[in-house]
Design a protein around this motif. Structure first.
Motif, PDB file in Angstrom:
ATOM      1  N   SER A  32       0.856  -1.184   0.000  1.00 53.39           N
ATOM      2  CA  SER A  32       0.000   0.000   0.000  1.00 53.39           C
ATOM      3  C   SER A  32       0.886   1.227   0.000  1.00 53.39           C
ATOM      4  O   SER A  32       1.953   1.239   0.613  1.00 53.39           O
ATOM      5  CB  SER A  32      -0.913   0.013   1.234  1.00 53.39           C
ATOM      6  OG  SER A  32      -1.716  -1.133   1.264  1.00 53.39           O
ATOM      7  N   TYR A  36       1.419  11.729   2.275  1.00 55.10           N
ATOM      8  CA  TYR A  36       0.964  12.539   3.389  1.00 55.10           C
ATOM      9  C   TYR A  36       1.552  13.926   3.243  1.00 55.10           C
ATOM     10  O   TYR A  36       2.600  14.124   2.638  1.00 55.10           O
ATOM     11  CB  TYR A  36       1.439  11.954   4.734  1.00 55.10           C
ATOM     12  CG  TYR A  36       0.596  10.813   5.238  1.00 55.10           C
ATOM     13  CD1 TYR A  36       0.650   9.564   4.631  1.00 55.10           C
ATOM     14  CD2 TYR A  36      -0.263  10.985   6.316  1.00 55.10           C
ATOM     15  CE1 TYR A  36      -0.131   8.521   5.090  1.00 55.10           C
ATOM     16  CE2 TYR A  36      -1.044   9.953   6.783  1.00 55.10           C
ATOM     17  CZ  TYR A  36      -0.973   8.727   6.166  1.00 55.10           C
ATOM     18  OH  TYR A  36      -1.749   7.699   6.616  1.00 55.10           O
ATOM     19  N   GLU A  43       0.907  17.720  12.795  1.00 57.23           N
ATOM     20  CA  GLU A  43       0.994  16.296  12.523  1.00 57.23           C
ATOM     21  C   GLU A  43       0.779  16.025  11.031  1.00 57.23           C
ATOM     22  O   GLU A  43       0.132  16.805  10.330  1.00 57.23           O
ATOM     23  CB  GLU A  43      -0.044  15.523  13.359  1.00 57.23           C
ATOM     24  CG  GLU A  43      -1.488  15.689  12.920  1.00 57.23           C
ATOM     25  CD  GLU A  43      -2.159  16.906  13.492  1.00 57.23           C
ATOM     26  OE1 GLU A  43      -1.463  17.833  13.971  1.00 57.23           O
ATOM     27  OE2 GLU A  43      -3.413  16.929  13.465  1.00 57.23           O
ATOM     28  N   PHE A  97       1.209  -5.154   9.590  1.00 59.61           N
ATOM     29  CA  PHE A  97       1.545  -4.161   8.573  1.00 59.61           C
ATOM     30  C   PHE A  97       2.729  -3.343   9.051  1.00 59.61           C
ATOM     31  O   PHE A  97       2.664  -2.705  10.092  1.00 59.61           O
ATOM     32  CB  PHE A  97       0.355  -3.246   8.299  1.00 59.61           C
ATOM     33  CG  PHE A  97      -0.774  -3.942   7.623  1.00 59.61           C
ATOM     34  CD1 PHE A  97      -1.876  -4.364   8.355  1.00 59.61           C
ATOM     35  CD2 PHE A  97      -0.730  -4.209   6.275  1.00 59.61           C
ATOM     36  CE1 PHE A  97      -2.916  -5.037   7.733  1.00 59.61           C
ATOM     37  CE2 PHE A  97      -1.774  -4.878   5.646  1.00 59.61           C
ATOM     38  CZ  PHE A  97      -2.859  -5.293   6.383  1.00 59.61           C
TER      39      PHE A  97
ATOM     40  N   TYR B  35       5.172   7.166  16.888  1.00 66.72           N
ATOM     41  CA  TYR B  35       6.332   7.691  16.186  1.00 66.72           C
ATOM     42  C   TYR B  35       6.943   8.803  17.017  1.00 66.72           C
ATOM     43  O   TYR B  35       6.281   9.440  17.834  1.00 66.72           O
ATOM     44  CB  TYR B  35       5.943   8.265  14.823  1.00 66.72           C
ATOM     45  CG  TYR B  35       5.562   7.236  13.797  1.00 66.72           C
ATOM     46  CD1 TYR B  35       4.247   6.785  13.690  1.00 66.72           C
ATOM     47  CD2 TYR B  35       6.506   6.701  12.930  1.00 66.72           C
ATOM     48  CE1 TYR B  35       3.895   5.829  12.754  1.00 66.72           C
ATOM     49  CE2 TYR B  35       6.161   5.744  11.985  1.00 66.72           C
ATOM     50  CZ  TYR B  35       4.854   5.322  11.905  1.00 66.72           C
ATOM     51  OH  TYR B  35       4.503   4.378  10.978  1.00 66.72           O
ATOM     52  N   LEU B  43       9.928  11.258  10.575  1.00 71.63           N
ATOM     53  CA  LEU B  43       9.261  10.415  11.562  1.00 71.63           C
ATOM     54  C   LEU B  43      10.108   9.177  11.862  1.00 71.63           C
ATOM     55  O   LEU B  43      10.616   8.532  10.956  1.00 71.63           O
ATOM     56  CB  LEU B  43       7.907   9.960  11.044  1.00 71.63           C
ATOM     57  CG  LEU B  43       6.843  11.039  10.936  1.00 71.63           C
ATOM     58  CD1 LEU B  43       5.658  10.533  10.149  1.00 71.63           C
ATOM     59  CD2 LEU B  43       6.400  11.487  12.300  1.00 71.63           C
ATOM     60  N   TYR B  48       4.304  -0.619  17.174  1.00 69.72           N
ATOM     61  CA  TYR B  48       3.069  -0.817  16.417  1.00 69.72           C
ATOM     62  C   TYR B  48       2.250  -1.910  17.093  1.00 69.72           C
ATOM     63  O   TYR B  48       2.765  -2.986  17.417  1.00 69.72           O
ATOM     64  CB  TYR B  48       3.455  -1.212  14.997  1.00 69.72           C
ATOM     65  CG  TYR B  48       2.427  -1.943  14.177  1.00 69.72           C
ATOM     66  CD1 TYR B  48       2.718  -3.182  13.613  1.00 69.72           C
ATOM     67  CD2 TYR B  48       1.178  -1.393  13.926  1.00 69.72           C
ATOM     68  CE1 TYR B  48       1.791  -3.851  12.824  1.00 69.72           C
ATOM     69  CE2 TYR B  48       0.254  -2.048  13.143  1.00 69.72           C
ATOM     70  CZ  TYR B  48       0.565  -3.276  12.592  1.00 69.72           C
ATOM     71  OH  TYR B  48      -0.357  -3.927  11.815  1.00 69.72           O
ATOM     72  N   LEU B  91       4.201  11.228  18.311  1.00 68.43           N
ATOM     73  CA  LEU B  91       2.963  11.175  17.541  1.00 68.43           C
ATOM     74  C   LEU B  91       2.369   9.773  17.594  1.00 68.43           C
ATOM     75  O   LEU B  91       3.073   8.784  17.451  1.00 68.43           O
ATOM     76  CB  LEU B  91       3.235  11.538  16.082  1.00 68.43           C
ATOM     77  CG  LEU B  91       3.577  13.004  15.811  1.00 68.43           C
ATOM     78  CD1 LEU B  91       4.267  13.148  14.467  1.00 68.43           C
ATOM     79  CD2 LEU B  91       2.318  13.850  15.845  1.00 68.43           C
ATOM     80  N   ALA B  97      -7.188  -1.688   9.604  1.00 67.75           N
ATOM     81  CA  ALA B  97      -6.493  -2.685   8.795  1.00 67.75           C
ATOM     82  C   ALA B  97      -7.412  -3.889   8.684  1.00 67.75           C
ATOM     83  O   ALA B  97      -7.783  -4.487   9.692  1.00 67.75           O
ATOM     84  CB  ALA B  97      -5.170  -3.071   9.442  1.00 67.75           C
ATOM     85  N   ALA B 102      -4.278  -2.282   4.127  1.00 68.69           N
ATOM     86  CA  ALA B 102      -4.024  -1.249   5.131  1.00 68.69           C
ATOM     87  C   ALA B 102      -4.576   0.061   4.613  1.00 68.69           C
ATOM     88  O   ALA B 102      -4.437   0.379   3.440  1.00 68.69           O
ATOM     89  CB  ALA B 102      -2.528  -1.119   5.390  1.00 68.69           C
ATOM     90  N   TYR B 105      -3.402   6.326   7.772  1.00 65.48           N
ATOM     91  CA  TYR B 105      -3.426   6.650   9.185  1.00 65.48           C
ATOM     92  C   TYR B 105      -4.119   7.957   9.445  1.00 65.48           C
ATOM     93  O   TYR B 105      -4.117   8.850   8.605  1.00 65.48           O
ATOM     94  CB  TYR B 105      -2.020   6.916   9.711  1.00 65.48           C
ATOM     95  CG  TYR B 105      -1.027   5.844   9.686  1.00 65.48           C
ATOM     96  CD1 TYR B 105       0.241   6.107  10.163  1.00 65.48           C
ATOM     97  CD2 TYR B 105      -1.283   4.579   9.207  1.00 65.48           C
ATOM     98  CE1 TYR B 105       1.214   5.159  10.159  1.00 65.48           C
ATOM     99  CE2 TYR B 105      -0.310   3.612   9.202  1.00 65.48           C
ATOM    100  CZ  TYR B 105       0.938   3.915   9.677  1.00 65.48           C
ATOM    101  OH  TYR B 105       1.913   2.970   9.683  1.00 65.48           O
ATOM    102  N   PHE B 107      -3.387  10.756  12.370  1.00 63.54           N
ATOM    103  CA  PHE B 107      -2.472  11.093  13.458  1.00 63.54           C
ATOM    104  C   PHE B 107      -3.167  11.954  14.500  1.00 63.54           C
ATOM    105  O   PHE B 107      -4.051  12.760  14.182  1.00 63.54           O
ATOM    106  CB  PHE B 107      -1.278  11.887  12.930  1.00 63.54           C
ATOM    107  CG  PHE B 107      -0.218  11.051  12.287  1.00 63.54           C
ATOM    108  CD1 PHE B 107      -0.324  10.686  10.961  1.00 63.54           C
ATOM    109  CD2 PHE B 107       0.882  10.621  13.010  1.00 63.54           C
ATOM    110  CE1 PHE B 107       0.647   9.911  10.354  1.00 63.54           C
ATOM    111  CE2 PHE B 107       1.864   9.845  12.422  1.00 63.54           C
ATOM    112  CZ  PHE B 107       1.741   9.488  11.087  1.00 63.54           C
TER     113      PHE B 107
END
Lengths: 111, 116
Positions: A32, A36, A43, A97, B35, B43, B48, B91, B97, B102, B105, B107
């Motif tokens: 994937s 960003y 952030e 992942f 992170y 980052l 995880y 962060l 998922a 996936a 995200y 944050f």
């Protein structure tokens, strides 16, 4: 070699310009892909996912080249508000992942 | 909640003290990540969590760092005996998922930790 590599820039472009960023990844099992955006002292926020067939969202176009293991982001008609750091993100399915962020490419759009 | 919530937003601590940072992910998000981002840097992956699986701790920089998550809810990141090099923004992000897919995200706004 880093797992995800980006040109750190900075890219300095005038308003209205078209600018492109590339990102290379080393793991062929990468599954994937995302771009960003991170503004200064904020952030990261999801800009767009990257699909195999390529995808567009307004002025933004993302492409994936699995054979060469790179993804790209094209920004057309740059706005001052596009100034930010753009992060390339790759996710590998390892049973869970594993997600790897590139260090980012800084873009400054000038009036 | 509507987004990922982190607390405190800012923390100043003395060198050698322990700190605990909290992350409240988006409801239903099975994956949670921590992170670290030092000023002007990229980052840095720490840890995880995915559902009830064993966490991936491969990014924790030393045994002074630990994190917990109960089920698919709140996570805490603990730093013991803080050092000045621990100063950074921490962060948290969560994502959905499903199977082999996936998703992106979301944050939180981070905890800015300053060790003096």
């Amino acid at each position: 070699r880093k797992e995800v590599e980006q040109d750190p820039g900075p890219f300095n472009v005038p308003e209205g310009a078209t600018v492109a960023f590339n990102c290379t990844y080393s793991n062929s099992a990468s599954q994937s892909f995302f771009w960003y955006r991170q503004d200064c002292r904020k952030e990261p926020k999801l800009l767009m996912s990257v699909y195999s067939s390529g995808n567009e969202d307004g002025r933004f176009t993302a492409q994936l080249n699995r054979a060469s293991q790179y993804i790209s982001l094209l920004i057309r008609d740059s706005k001052l508000s596009d100034s930010a750091t753009y992060l390339c993100v790759v996710t590998i399915n390892t049973g869970g992942f594993k997600t790897i962020f590139g260090a980012g490419t800084r873009l400054f759009v000038k009036a | 909640g509507a987004g990922v919530s982190q607390s405190p937003s800012n923390k100043v601590t003395e060198k050698g003290k322990d700190v605990e940072l909290r992350c409240d992910p988006i409801s239903g998000h099975t994956a949670l990540y921590w992170y670290r981002q030092r000023l002007g840097q990229g980052l840095e992956f720490l840890i995880y969590f995915q559902g009830n699986s064993a966490p991936d701790k491969s990014g924790l920089p030393s045994d002074r760092f630990s994190a917990e998550r109960t089920g698919e809810s709140v996570s805490t990141l603990t730093i013991q005996r803080t050092q000045q090099e621990d100063s950074a923004v921490y962060l948290c992000a969560s994502s959905l998922a499903v199977g082999t897919q996936a998703y992106g995200y979301t944050f939180g706004s981070g905890t800015r930790l300053t060790v003096v």
